[in-house]
Design an enzyme around this catalytic site. Structure first.
Site, PDB file in Angstrom:
ATOM      1  CG  ASP A   1      -2.575  17.428 -21.961  1.00 54.19           C
ATOM      2  OD1 ASP A   1      -2.356  16.189 -21.637  1.00 54.19           O
ATOM      3  OD2 ASP A   1      -3.692  17.806 -22.281  1.00 54.19           O
TER       4      ASP A   1
ATOM      5  CB  ALA B   1      -1.213  12.467 -24.002  1.00 53.38           C
TER       6      ALA B   1
ATOM      7  CE1 TYR C   1      -4.216   1.676   0.764  1.00 53.11           C
ATOM      8  CE2 TYR C   1      -2.578   3.280   1.799  1.00 53.11           C
ATOM      9  CZ  TYR C   1      -4.050   3.070   1.305  1.00 53.11           C
ATOM     10  OH  TYR C   1      -4.957   4.180   0.959  1.00 53.11           O
TER      11      TYR C   1
ATOM     12  CG  PHE D   1      -7.704  15.961 -24.902  1.00 56.73           C
ATOM     13  CD1 PHE D   1      -7.863  15.323 -26.147  1.00 56.73           C
ATOM     14  CD2 PHE D   1      -8.198  15.118 -23.672  1.00 56.73           C
ATOM     15  CE1 PHE D   1      -8.277  14.193 -26.368  1.00 56.73           C
ATOM     16  CE2 PHE D   1      -8.622  13.639 -24.051  1.00 56.73           C
ATOM     17  CZ  PHE D   1      -8.727  13.446 -25.257  1.00 56.73           C
ATOM     18  CG  ASP D   2     -12.335  15.460 -25.744  1.00 60.68           C
ATOM     19  OD1 ASP D   2     -11.380  14.968 -24.944  1.00 60.68           O
ATOM     20  OD2 ASP D   2     -12.945  14.741 -26.516  1.00 60.68           O
TER      21      ASP D   2
ATOM     22  CE  LYS E   1      -4.713   8.957 -25.082  1.00 64.48           C
ATOM     23  NZ  LYS E   1      -4.827  10.440 -24.319  1.00 64.48           N
TER      24      LYS E   1
ATOM     25  CG  HIS F   1     -19.607  11.583 -29.696  1.00 66.83           C
ATOM     26  ND1 HIS F   1     -19.772  12.662 -28.706  1.00 66.83           N
ATOM     27  CD2 HIS F   1     -18.284  11.008 -29.415  1.00 66.83           C
ATOM     28  CE1 HIS F   1     -18.401  12.886 -28.063  1.00 66.83           C
ATOM     29  NE2 HIS F   1     -17.739  11.905 -28.311  1.00 66.83           N
TER      30      HIS F   1
END
Ligand SMILES: *Cc1c(COP(=O)(O)O)cnc(C)c1O
Length: 458
Positions: A215, A217, A72, A124-125, A258, A450
């Site tokens: 960011d 990725a 842990y 990014f969204d 990614k 979507h």
């Protein structure tokens, strides 16, 4: 003769995929209400829905999982990942999270407050979602040429330094949460950001006393583009370039799904102990104790190994060339696609492809359906369905671009698969004039429609 580039790996384990018949696919896509997210993965032959978490891990990653430490607190896997992050990025402090958006949630809990501005290139969204959820505003300062879909620019993901400086100049520093630069610029089509641009953003962040977060990725793919496109970097090693990129920033958020080639995971990297301390509290609340935060020990081991494998030049060369090869083949068939090719995906221009389908009948979704029926290929619509309705007027929003994105998973498909994908698109292109009707909405959710929308053919 110069030897051709090739994959720097051989295949040790295979997963069989099923090549269905056109009749099966016609019936499956109808059952799925013409929404490709509703298909079962076994109903898909080549899955280019996303490059996120879909990569193939190496033998070294799998073997490192066997020696994961599941303690842990203070697990050796935590320290192994700490060393790898420090070595690759230069950041001294880190917090593991279960994926990239969790890293955003934890970091923004500290940095972003109501009424703030968060300037950067295209967010990014999920990043935008976390900013807007906190009633702050993402300010897109991407260079204008990024919106000209056929214009060539080596670093179309760049921040417009003048736009950024205007935001910083015209607002008090305590109104700006941080600057966020996304590498590569995913929303902008996987386009890279130059080293010069990162350096300039770094200077502004210091001058105005605002934190600079990357960011990250697809940071390794970004470094590959710097090496191959930016003056002065051709002789530099990818890892040297990566360290320089991060040297200008105060922190990073990472979706490890990614460029770190794992199926799940993320982290936040910090230079400053104070920010790390503040974020630690939120990490414990949302993710888990600071030495595992949403990841098991074995997953941290695989991620540590993946960070090294994802930053090897030979791997990146074959990866980015595979994407470019698909792009070139589609172009050879005369298919309209966005250029320059992105690092992780090819975008088909559906408005130009299916010129007879009006925007109200969702040309990009129609094309995605046809690609599936033709050859079991799954791409994703990035167009009016995804753009959703205006929250005030509830009218459909019709974005400038109607695209189908074909994202390539890492180390998963061969170039033969890419030939197949191009041929599928080529066949649909040949019969494009017979595709005269699109789809209409039968049912939709109030938000992010979507993913779950039900459609019918017109
Ligand atoms: C995927 C991605 C995220 C979110 O990461 P998840 O792991 O999907 O939560 C954030 N930013 C960028 C640029 C991404 O590509």
């Amino acid at each position: 003769m110069i030897l051709p580039f090739t994959e720097p790996f051989k295949i040790k384990m295979v997963e069989n995929i099923y090549k269905s018949t056109r009749e099966q696919r016609e019936s499956w896509i109808k059952e799925a209400s013409y929404n490709l997210f509703n298909l079962k993965s076994e109903q898909v032959f080549i899955d280019l829905l996303t490059d996120s978490g879909t990569g193939a891990m190496s033998d070294k990653q799998w073997s490192s999982m066997m020696v994961g430490d599941e303690s842990y607190a203070g697990a050796s896997s935590y320290y192994k990942l700490k060393d790898a992050i420090n070595d690759i990025t230069g950041f001294n402090y880190y917090l593991p999270t279960h994926q990239g958006r969790a890293a955003e949630n934890v970091l923004f809990s500290v940095l972003v407050k109501e009424g703030d501005l968060v300037p950067g290139n295209s967010h990014f969204d999920t990043t935008k979602g976390h900013i807007e959820f906190r009633k702050a505003q993402a300010v897109d300062c991407t260079i204008d040429i990024a919106y000209d879909i056929t214009a060539w620019h080596p670093f179309k993901g760049n921040v417009d330094i003048t736009k950024l400086e205007n935001v910083l100049k015209n607002n008090p520093a305590d109104k700006i949460s941080c600057i966020i630069v996304t590498i590569t610029n995913n929303t902008g089509g996987g386009q890279p950001v130059s080293m010069e641009n990162l350096r300039e953003v770094g200077k502004l962040s210091k001058r105005y006393g605002v934190k600079f977060i990357i960011d990250s990725a697809r940071f390794a793919e970004n470094a590959y583009f710097i090496k191959t496109r930016e003056e002065g970097y051709a002789e530099k090693d990818i890892r040297e370039i990566v360290r320089e990129m991060f040297s200008y920033a105060d922190g990073m958020t990472m979706s490890s799904k990614k460029d770190a080639i794992v199926n799940m995971g993320g982290f936040i990297g910090f230079r400053d102990e104070e920010l790390f301390r503040q974020a630690s509290t939120f990490n414990i609340i949302y993710e888990g104790f600071i030495t595992y935060g949403g990841m098991s020990g074995r997953d941290m081991n695989a991620l540590a190994q993946g960070l090294y494998e994802g930053t090897e030049f030979d791997y990146l060369e074959s990866r980015i060339n595979q994407v470019a090869c698909l792009g070139k083949k589609l172009k050879d068939y005369g298919i309209p696609i966005l250029e320059p090719f992105g690092g992780h995906a090819i975008f088909i221009d559906a408005k130009k492809f299916l010129q007879e389908i009006p925007k109200e009948e969702f040309p990009a979704q129609t094309l995605a359906i046809e690609l599936y029926i033709e050859g079991g290929l799954r791409g994703v619509e990035i167009g009016a369905l995804m753009a959703d309705r205006d929250p005030e007027t509830r009218e459909n929003r019709y974005p400038e671009l109607e695209m189908v994105r074909l994202a390539i998973p890492r180390r998963v498909y061969t170039n033969n698969h890419m030939d197949y994908v191009a041929a599928v698109a080529g066949n649909v292109f040949e019969r494009r004039n017979n595709i005269k009707r699109g789809v209409s909405i039968k049912w939709e959710a109030p938000l992010m429609r979507h993913f779950t929308v039900k459609l019918e053919r017109k």
